[in-house]
Design a protein around this motif. Structure first.
Motif, PDB file in Angstrom:
ATOM      1  N   TRP A  16      34.873 -39.636  18.624  1.00  0.00           N
ATOM      2  CA  TRP A  16      34.199 -39.589  19.922  1.00  0.00           C
ATOM      3  C   TRP A  16      35.152 -39.092  21.006  1.00  0.00           C
ATOM      4  O   TRP A  16      34.785 -38.262  21.831  1.00  0.00           O
ATOM      5  CB  TRP A  16      33.654 -40.967  20.300  1.00  0.00           C
ATOM      6  CG  TRP A  16      33.149 -40.997  21.713  1.00  0.00           C
ATOM      7  CD1 TRP A  16      31.992 -40.465  22.180  1.00  0.00           C
ATOM      8  CD2 TRP A  16      33.832 -41.548  22.838  1.00  0.00           C
ATOM      9  NE1 TRP A  16      31.895 -40.662  23.542  1.00  0.00           N
ATOM     10  CE2 TRP A  16      33.017 -41.327  23.975  1.00  0.00           C
ATOM     11  CE3 TRP A  16      35.033 -42.214  23.006  1.00  0.00           C
ATOM     12  CZ2 TRP A  16      33.375 -41.734  25.242  1.00  0.00           C
ATOM     13  CZ3 TRP A  16      35.389 -42.624  24.281  1.00  0.00           C
ATOM     14  CH2 TRP A  16      34.557 -42.389  25.376  1.00  0.00           C
ATOM     15  N   VAL A  40      27.492 -39.767  26.425  1.00  0.00           N
ATOM     16  CA  VAL A  40      26.332 -40.174  25.621  1.00  0.00           C
ATOM     17  C   VAL A  40      26.142 -39.241  24.431  1.00  0.00           C
ATOM     18  O   VAL A  40      25.984 -39.686  23.285  1.00  0.00           O
ATOM     19  CB  VAL A  40      25.053 -40.221  26.501  1.00  0.00           C
ATOM     20  CG1 VAL A  40      23.809 -40.408  25.649  1.00  0.00           C
ATOM     21  CG2 VAL A  40      25.177 -41.325  27.537  1.00  0.00           C
ATOM     22  N   ILE A  41      26.161 -37.940  24.691  1.00  0.00           N
ATOM     23  CA  ILE A  41      25.940 -36.971  23.608  1.00  0.00           C
ATOM     24  C   ILE A  41      27.055 -37.046  22.569  1.00  0.00           C
ATOM     25  O   ILE A  41      26.789 -37.089  21.359  1.00  0.00           O
ATOM     26  CB  ILE A  41      25.815 -35.541  24.180  1.00  0.00           C
ATOM     27  CG1 ILE A  41      24.499 -35.406  24.948  1.00  0.00           C
ATOM     28  CG2 ILE A  41      25.902 -34.494  23.077  1.00  0.00           C
ATOM     29  CD1 ILE A  41      24.345 -34.107  25.708  1.00  0.00           C
ATOM     30  N   THR A  42      28.308 -37.068  23.016  1.00  0.00           N
ATOM     31  CA  THR A  42      29.408 -37.101  22.054  1.00  0.00           C
ATOM     32  C   THR A  42      29.492 -38.438  21.320  1.00  0.00           C
ATOM     33  O   THR A  42      29.918 -38.480  20.165  1.00  0.00           O
ATOM     34  CB  THR A  42      30.753 -36.777  22.746  1.00  0.00           C
ATOM     35  OG1 THR A  42      30.976 -37.698  23.822  1.00  0.00           O
ATOM     36  CG2 THR A  42      30.772 -35.351  23.262  1.00  0.00           C
ATOM     37  N   GLY A  44      26.831 -40.153  20.379  1.00  0.00           N
ATOM     38  CA  GLY A  44      25.825 -39.995  19.322  1.00  0.00           C
ATOM     39  C   GLY A  44      26.327 -39.116  18.187  1.00  0.00           C
ATOM     40  O   GLY A  44      26.182 -39.455  17.006  1.00  0.00           O
ATOM     41  N   TYR A  47      29.018 -40.994  16.214  1.00  0.00           N
ATOM     42  CA  TYR A  47      28.442 -42.028  15.353  1.00  0.00           C
ATOM     43  C   TYR A  47      27.834 -41.413  14.096  1.00  0.00           C
ATOM     44  O   TYR A  47      28.086 -41.867  12.982  1.00  0.00           O
ATOM     45  CB  TYR A  47      27.383 -42.830  16.116  1.00  0.00           C
ATOM     46  CG  TYR A  47      26.822 -43.960  15.293  1.00  0.00           C
ATOM     47  CD1 TYR A  47      27.523 -45.153  15.184  1.00  0.00           C
ATOM     48  CD2 TYR A  47      25.625 -43.821  14.610  1.00  0.00           C
ATOM     49  CE1 TYR A  47      27.029 -46.193  14.414  1.00  0.00           C
ATOM     50  CE2 TYR A  47      25.124 -44.849  13.834  1.00  0.00           C
ATOM     51  CZ  TYR A  47      25.830 -46.036  13.738  1.00  0.00           C
ATOM     52  OH  TYR A  47      25.351 -47.048  12.969  1.00  0.00           O
ATOM     53  N   VAL A  48      27.047 -40.360  14.265  1.00  0.00           N
ATOM     54  CA  VAL A  48      26.375 -39.721  13.128  1.00  0.00           C
ATOM     55  C   VAL A  48      27.393 -39.159  12.144  1.00  0.00           C
ATOM     56  O   VAL A  48      27.310 -39.398  10.941  1.00  0.00           O
ATOM     57  CB  VAL A  48      25.406 -38.613  13.609  1.00  0.00           C
ATOM     58  CG1 VAL A  48      24.946 -37.744  12.457  1.00  0.00           C
ATOM     59  CG2 VAL A  48      24.225 -39.223  14.337  1.00  0.00           C
TER      60      VAL A  48
END
Length: 170
Positions: A16, A40-42, A44, A47-48
């Motif tokens: 992240w 927020v985008i990074t 997500g 995490y994925v």
């Protein structure tokens, strides 16, 4: 006694952080809205990708590893400029004098993510494209083949990057 499963997969925080820094540099602003959206985008994405693969855990986040990553980045930029100049010479030459072909090189990198980083680095420099990776062997299309000798081709194509990538990825 049951072990508690962590919400964040192992390696997610470092992934992240890297993605967030890339986001901020790519957007070239310190605006709060951009930073929040990027976080927020990074998060997500981190995490994925950390959940899907354990490859990120193989990176050595040590002072030495960080130094070698920065040295690799500098080496890559220098080699990228040199490759672009070489391609300009080919494009603007009155007579094209190249010898395209496929060469085989052997890497000493052991980790799959290290080999992937090397393959992507070679592919990003103009004039070369990695066609296949089989174990420690990479098959590369080289626009202007300088040598077909395994050791000399390895040194020419992978030599500048391998030392640093080995310290980061193993």
């Amino acid at each position: 006694m049951k072990s508690r499963k962590s919400f964040a997969p192992q390696g997610m925080l470092s992934l992240w952080l890297v993605l967030f820094v890339v986001w901020m540099v790519a957007n070239s602003t310190l605006a709060v809205e951009v930073a929040i959206l990027g976080a927020v985008i990074t998060f997500g994405l981190g995490y994925v990708f950390a959940s899907a693969s354990d490859a990120w855990r193989q990176i050595r986040w040590t002072p030495s590893g960080l130094y070698h990553f920065l040295a690799y980045s500098g080496t890559f930029l220098v080699e990228l400029v040199k490759a672009n100049i070489a391609m300009m010479r080919v494009v603007y030459a009155p007579r094209i004098d190249i010898k395209p072909g496929v060469v085989k090189i052997r890497t000493k990198l052991k980790s799959p993510i290290g080999r992937l980083a090397l393959a992507n680095t070679i592919a990003l420099t103009p004039g070369s494209l990695v066609l296949d990776i089989k174990g420690e062997t990479l098959y590369i299309h080289w626009l202007d083949v300088q040598t077909t000798d395994l050791d000399k081709a390895t040194e020419a194509l992978a030599g500048p990057f391998e030392t640093h990538l080995e310290k980061v990825f193993g």
